[in-house]
Design a protein around this motif. Structure first.
Motif, mmCIF file in Angstrom:
data_model
loop_
_atom_site.group_PDB
_atom_site.id
_atom_site.type_symbol
_atom_site.label_atom_id
_atom_site.label_comp_id
_atom_site.label_asym_id
_atom_site.label_seq_id
_atom_site.Cartn_x
_atom_site.Cartn_y
_atom_site.Cartn_z
ATOM 1 N N THR A 314 0.907 -1.155 -0.115
ATOM 2 C CA THR A 314 -0.465 -0.202 0.295
ATOM 3 C C THR A 314 0.419 1.309 -0.191
ATOM 4 O OG1 THR A 314 0.127 0.158 2.370
ATOM 5 C CG2 THR A 314 -1.938 -1.117 1.385
ATOM 6 N N ALA A 315 0.211 2.604 0.139
ATOM 7 C CA ALA A 315 1.048 3.732 -0.771
ATOM 8 C C ALA A 315 1.257 3.813 1.059
ATOM 9 C CB ALA A 315 0.341 4.744 -0.915
ATOM 10 N N GLN A 316 0.753 3.587 1.372
ATOM 11 C CA GLN A 316 1.141 4.020 3.460
ATOM 12 C C GLN A 316 2.112 3.028 3.808
ATOM 13 O OE1 GLN A 316 -0.720 6.300 5.017
ATOM 14 N NE2 GLN A 316 1.069 6.132 6.469
ATOM 15 N N GLN A 317 2.099 1.635 3.816
ATOM 16 C CA GLN A 317 3.342 0.856 4.094
ATOM 17 C C GLN A 317 4.570 1.608 3.302
ATOM 18 O OE1 GLN A 317 1.647 -2.246 2.548
ATOM 19 N NE2 GLN A 317 1.357 -3.373 4.368
ATOM 20 N N LEU A 318 4.535 2.118 2.316
ATOM 21 C CA LEU A 318 5.908 2.420 1.382
ATOM 22 C C LEU A 318 5.953 3.720 2.162
ATOM 23 C CD1 LEU A 318 4.733 2.051 -2.507
ATOM 24 C CD2 LEU A 318 6.990 1.076 -1.150
ATOM 25 N N ILE A 319 5.037 4.740 2.230
ATOM 26 C CA ILE A 319 6.059 5.992 3.062
ATOM 27 C C ILE A 319 6.158 5.889 4.239
ATOM 28 C CG2 ILE A 319 4.695 7.767 4.111
ATOM 29 C CD1 ILE A 319 2.024 7.660 1.821
ATOM 30 N N ASP A 320 5.770 4.845 5.481
ATOM 31 C CA ASP A 320 6.026 4.414 6.199
ATOM 32 C C ASP A 320 7.494 4.119 6.309
ATOM 33 O OD1 ASP A 320 4.020 5.000 7.319
ATOM 34 O OD2 ASP A 320 2.931 2.673 7.829
ATOM 35 N N GLY A 321 7.961 3.210 5.344
ATOM 36 C CA GLY A 321 9.087 2.872 5.142
ATOM 37 C C GLY A 321 10.567 3.738 4.719
ATOM 38 N N HIS A 322 10.163 4.806 3.631
ATOM 39 C CA HIS A 322 10.802 5.729 3.864
ATOM 40 C C HIS A 322 10.682 6.797 5.336
ATOM 41 C CE1 HIS A 322 10.741 6.544 -0.917
ATOM 42 N NE2 HIS A 322 10.223 5.798 -0.739
ATOM 43 N N ARG A 323 9.826 7.106 5.939
ATOM 44 C CA ARG A 323 10.392 7.715 7.506
ATOM 45 C C ARG A 323 11.797 6.835 8.013
ATOM 46 N NH1 ARG A 323 3.547 8.390 7.889
ATOM 47 N NH2 ARG A 323 3.347 11.130 7.372
ATOM 48 N N ARG A 324 10.967 5.478 8.370
ATOM 49 C CA ARG A 324 12.442 4.975 8.641
ATOM 50 C C ARG A 324 13.563 5.263 8.433
ATOM 51 N NH1 ARG A 324 10.727 -1.667 9.258
ATOM 52 N NH2 ARG A 324 13.462 -1.463 10.262
ATOM 53 N N LEU A 325 13.787 4.952 6.878
ATOM 54 C CA LEU A 325 14.979 5.435 6.703
ATOM 55 C C LEU A 325 15.067 7.194 6.991
ATOM 56 C CD1 LEU A 325 14.861 3.866 2.919
ATOM 57 C CD2 LEU A 325 15.707 3.298 5.071
ATOM 58 N N ILE A 326 14.397 8.421 7.701
ATOM 59 C CA ILE A 326 14.058 9.342 6.851
ATOM 60 C C ILE A 326 15.554 9.598 8.329
ATOM 61 C CG2 ILE A 326 13.615 11.483 7.110
ATOM 62 C CD1 ILE A 326 11.645 10.767 5.352
ATOM 63 N N ARG A 327 14.212 8.869 9.197
ATOM 64 C CA ARG A 327 14.876 8.611 10.200
ATOM 65 C C ARG A 327 16.377 8.710 11.135
ATOM 66 N NH1 ARG A 327 9.397 6.806 11.242
ATOM 67 N NH2 ARG A 327 9.565 4.874 11.590
ATOM 68 N N ALA A 328 16.326 7.196 10.310
ATOM 69 C CA ALA A 328 17.514 6.523 10.800
ATOM 70 C C ALA A 328 18.755 7.378 10.330
ATOM 71 C CB ALA A 328 17.800 5.248 9.623
#
Length: 420
Positions: A314-328
Motif C-alpha cells: 500500500t502507499a501508506q506502507q511505502l511512506i512508512d518505509g521511507h520515514r524509517r530511512l529518514i529517521r535512520a
C-alpha cells in the motif's frame, strides 16, 4: 535481514611488507573517503543473466575495474564475505591504474596487504580492509583490483549487475600487468563484482562529505552503457567535478531491489540494508533515496526463505518505509533527499492501481516536508506529465532510462540542495 557492517576478526599470516611499497598504518590520522562502493548480495541463480557467483572460484584470478569519484595519495579496498557460509581464503591481491580492458599499467601495480600479510582469511559473514598503499589517484580515474583464490571459495558474495566487464584467468595472475591470461568474461556482458565492496582514498585535503545514491535498478544503472560509466550517479559526480568542487558519489543501488521486502533477485530489503550500504560508508553527508517502484509492480517475486510471493503493498506502507530511512539518516546527522518514483506506464508490471500508489507516494514526498529536500526524477523523465517516460529517455521497456535519461536525472539535481 542484513546486519550493520562491522569489523570482524581477520586472520592473516605475518609477512613483512617490502620497502619498495610504502604501507601506512590503518589507525593513522588520515581521513578516508569512499571513492567507490557497491552493495553486496547473497549468491543466487540469476534468472536473467549468467554470473559466477554460485560456482565461486578455485585456483583462479579475478580482475575488476572501478571508476573513482574522488582521488588522493593513498588507497585501500574493502572486501566482503557477508553471505559466505565458510571462511574465504584470499591468496593475493593487487591494485593499479587501468590500462586497456584487463591490462594494468605496470609501474602503478601495488601489492595489497592485510595486517602486513599478502594473504588473508575473511570469516563467514565477515569483512576485511586492506592496508593503505601509496598510489596517487584523481577523480574519475579507473583502477583495477586483482584477486587470486587458490583454494575453493564456495558461492561468492557479490553484486549482481556491474555494467562493467569483470575478467577471470585460470591460475595465479594477480601480479601480471598484461591482459593475456584474462580471457574469460561473462556473456552477455552485464558483468558482476565479486567480494569487492569498496575502494577508499586519503590525501592531504579533506573532501566534502559523500553523497550516497540509494535505490534499485534506476540507481544501479540498468540501461546504461556497458563500461561507459553513464549511470545517473556517475553523471552526478561529473557535475560536481565540472563545478570545481569534486565530491564522492557512492552508488548503493541494486537492480530489482525493494524498499520493504527481501527479494530472491534483488537482495535484502532497502530498510534492512540501509545502515550497512549507506550510513556505514566513510565520511557520508547526504543520501538520495529512489525506492518503491519494485514494491508496487513486482508482486510475483518470491520472498527468500518463505516459500511464498510478496503481498501487494500500500502507499501508506511505502511512506512508512521511507520515514524509517529518514529517521535512520537523521540519527546519524545525514541529510536525507527523497527522489520521486518515476513513471512506468507501458511496462509489463504497470497497473492502474499501482499508478494510484505511485502518485500518492510522490504527493507525500513533494508536500510533507519530511525529507530535507526532494529531487523530482519523475518530472525529469516525464517533463510533459503524460504518466510515461518520454520515448527518447528510456531503453524501450518504458521503465529503465537510457544514458540520456540518466543524464536528465542527474541534471535535475540541484547541487546546492545536497548540502556540504
Amino acid at each position: 535481514m542484513s546486519s550493520p557492517q562491522s569489523s570482524p576478526p581477520v586472520l592473516t599470516h605475518a609477512t613483512p611488507a617490502p620497502a619498495a611499497e610504502a604501507v601506512f598504518p590503518a589507525s593513522g590520522p588520515a581521513v578516508w573517503h569512499g571513492a567507490w562502493t557497491t552493495p553486496v548480495m547473497r549468491p543466487s541463480a540469476a534468472p536473467w543473466f549468467e554470473t559466477w557467483a554460485e560456482q565461486g572460484f578455485t585456483d583462479q584470478s579475478l580482475r575488476q575495474v572501478v571508476r573513482l569519484h574522488c582521488g588522493g595519495s593513498q588507497v585501500r579496498i574493502r572486501l566482503s564475505n557477508a553471505y559466505g557460509r565458510t571462511p574465504l581464503h584470499l591468496t593475493g591481491a593487487t591494485i593499479g591504474r587501468t590500462a586497456a580492458c584487463a591490462a594494468v599499467h605496470p609501474d602503478t601495480m601495488r601489492t595489497l596487504r592485510f595486517a602486513g600479510s599478502p594473504s588473508t582469511t575473511i570469516l563467514a559473514k565477515g569483512h576485511a580492509v586492506s592496508d593503505p598503499v601509496t598510489l596517487p589517484t584523481e577523480p574519475l580515474e579507473h583502477l583495477t583490483i586483482s584477486l587470486y583464490f587458490k583454494e575453493p571459495t564456495g558461492p561468492a558474495t557479490y553484486h549482481q549487475m556491474s555494467l562493467t566487464t569483470t575478467y577471470r584467468a585460470a591460475g595465479d595472475h594477480h601480479r601480471d600487468p598484461s591482459a593475456t591470461a584474462y580471457t574469460d568474461t561473462v556473456q552477455p556482458a552485464y558483468g558482476s563484482w565479486y567480494y569487492l565492496e569498496g575502494v577508499e582514498t586519503s590525501g592531504k585535503h579533506r573532501l566534502p562529505r559523500a553523497v550516497v545514491t540509494f535505490g534499485d535498478s534506476l540507481t544501479d544503472g540498468y540501461g546504461a552503457t556497458i563500461d561507459g560509466d553513464d549511470r545517473y550517479p556517475d553523471v552526478l559526480a561529473e557535475r560536481f567535478l565540472a563545478a570545481g568542487r569534486p565530491r564522492p558519489v557512492l552508488n548503493a543501488g541494486i537492480g530489482s531491489n525493494k524498499l520493504l521486502t527481501d527479494s530472491a533477485l534483488g537482495g535484502d530489503a532497502g530498510i534492512a540494508r540501509f545502515t550497512r550500504d549507506v550510513l556505514d560508508q566513510p565520511h557520508i553527508g547526504t543520501v538520495i533515496v529512489l525506492m518503491g517502484v519494485n514494491d508496487i509492480q513486482q508482486t510475483d517475486d518470491p520472498v527468500p526463505g518463505t516459500g511464498h510471493e510478496a503481498t501487494p503493498v500500500t502507499a501508506q506502507q511505502l511512506i512508512d518505509g521511507h520515514r524509517r530511512l529518514i529517521r535512520a539518516a537523521h540519527a546519524r546527522q545525514v541529510r536525507a533527499v527523497g527522489a520521486t518514483l518515476t513513471p512506468y506506464r507501458g511496462a509489463a508490471g504497470w497497473s492502474a492501481a499501482g499508478e494510484v500508489i505511485r502518485a500518492r507516494v510522490n504527493q507525500w514526498m513533494r508536500t510533507s516536508g519530511e525529507y530535507d529536500t526532494v529531487v523530482d526524477f519523475a518530472c525529469a523523465l516525464d517533463p510533459d506529465g503524460t504518466g510515461s517516460i518520454r520515448e527518447d529517455l528510456h531503453i524501450g521497456d518504458n521503465i529503465h532510462p537510457n544514458p540520456a535519461g540518466y543524464r536528465a536525472m542527474a541534471d535535475a539535481i540541484d547541487l546546492a540542495a545536497l548540502g556540504q
